[in-house]
Design a protein around this motif. Structure first.
Motif, short mmCIF file in Angstrom:
data_model
loop_
_atom_site.label_atom_id
_atom_site.label_comp_id
_atom_site.label_asym_id
_atom_site.label_seq_id
_atom_site.Cartn_x
_atom_site.Cartn_y
_atom_site.Cartn_z
N ALA A 20 38.29 41.29 -10.90
CA ALA A 20 38.75 42.43 -9.55
C ALA A 20 38.56 41.33 -8.43
N ARG A 24 42.24 42.53 -5.75
CA ARG A 24 42.03 43.23 -3.71
C ARG A 24 42.59 42.03 -3.07
N ALA A 36 41.10 52.74 -8.70
CA ALA A 36 40.35 52.15 -10.23
C ALA A 36 39.91 53.47 -10.85
N ARG A 39 36.57 53.16 -12.81
CA ARG A 39 35.27 52.30 -11.50
C ARG A 39 34.51 52.64 -10.55
N PHE A 42 34.07 50.74 -8.30
CA PHE A 42 35.31 49.01 -8.01
C PHE A 42 34.72 48.18 -6.44
N GLU A 43 35.12 48.89 -5.90
CA GLU A 43 34.48 47.96 -4.21
C GLU A 43 33.29 46.57 -4.69
N ALA A 45 33.02 45.93 -7.50
CA ALA A 45 32.83 44.94 -9.64
C ALA A 45 33.29 43.51 -8.79
N ASP A 48 34.74 41.24 -13.39
CA ASP A 48 36.15 42.47 -14.39
C ASP A 48 37.05 42.16 -14.18
N THR A 68 47.25 51.87 -9.29
CA THR A 68 45.83 51.87 -10.16
C THR A 68 46.25 50.86 -10.75
N TRP A 70 43.07 49.13 -14.18
CA TRP A 70 42.32 49.66 -14.82
C TRP A 70 40.96 48.49 -15.60
N PHE A 71 40.26 48.21 -15.90
CA PHE A 71 39.44 47.40 -16.31
C PHE A 71 38.75 46.93 -17.38
#
Length: 107
Positions: A20, A24, A36, A39, A42-43, A45, A48, A68, A70-71
């Motif tokens: 992740a 970013r 995400a 999640r 997300f910020e 993560a 993942d 977009t 996905w994790f």
């Protein structure tokens, strides 16, 4: 961090397989934003792995467009347990197919 020229369109980077935090950074360097849906945190993560992205890598999108992702959880817990599982790292275990035509069922 790589700087991109301030053009109107940018290419979506390949984010699948990245952690992740790396996803970013790659998105920021390429001029796109990440979202995400799976999640809420997300910020925060870090470990993942991205297992899916849309739009796919290489597509030209307007600068600042949202990609977009996905994790899959990268850490399977602490400590040593036997038997150990073989195979690829968790983030590369599977890559999901891109979303299909949402109206295909109605046709």
């Amino acid at each position: 961090m790589r700087l991109t020229p301030k053009s109107f369109e940018v290419r979506v980077p390949r984010l699948v397989g990245l952690m992740a935090v790396d996803a970013r950074e790659a998105a920021e360097a390429s001029g796109v934003q990440l979202a995400a849906g799976d999640r809420a945190d997300f910020e925060l993560a870090v470990v993942d792995y991205v297992v899916r992205q849309y739009p796919p890598p290489g597509v030209e999108v307007p600068r600042g467009a949202v990609v977009t992702v996905w994790f899959e959880l990268g850490d399977e817990g602490g400590g040593v347990r036997e038997p150990r599982r073989g195979g690829p790292p968790p983030g590369l275990r599977r890559e999901l197919e891109e979303p299909g035509d949402p109206f295909a069922v109605l046709r």
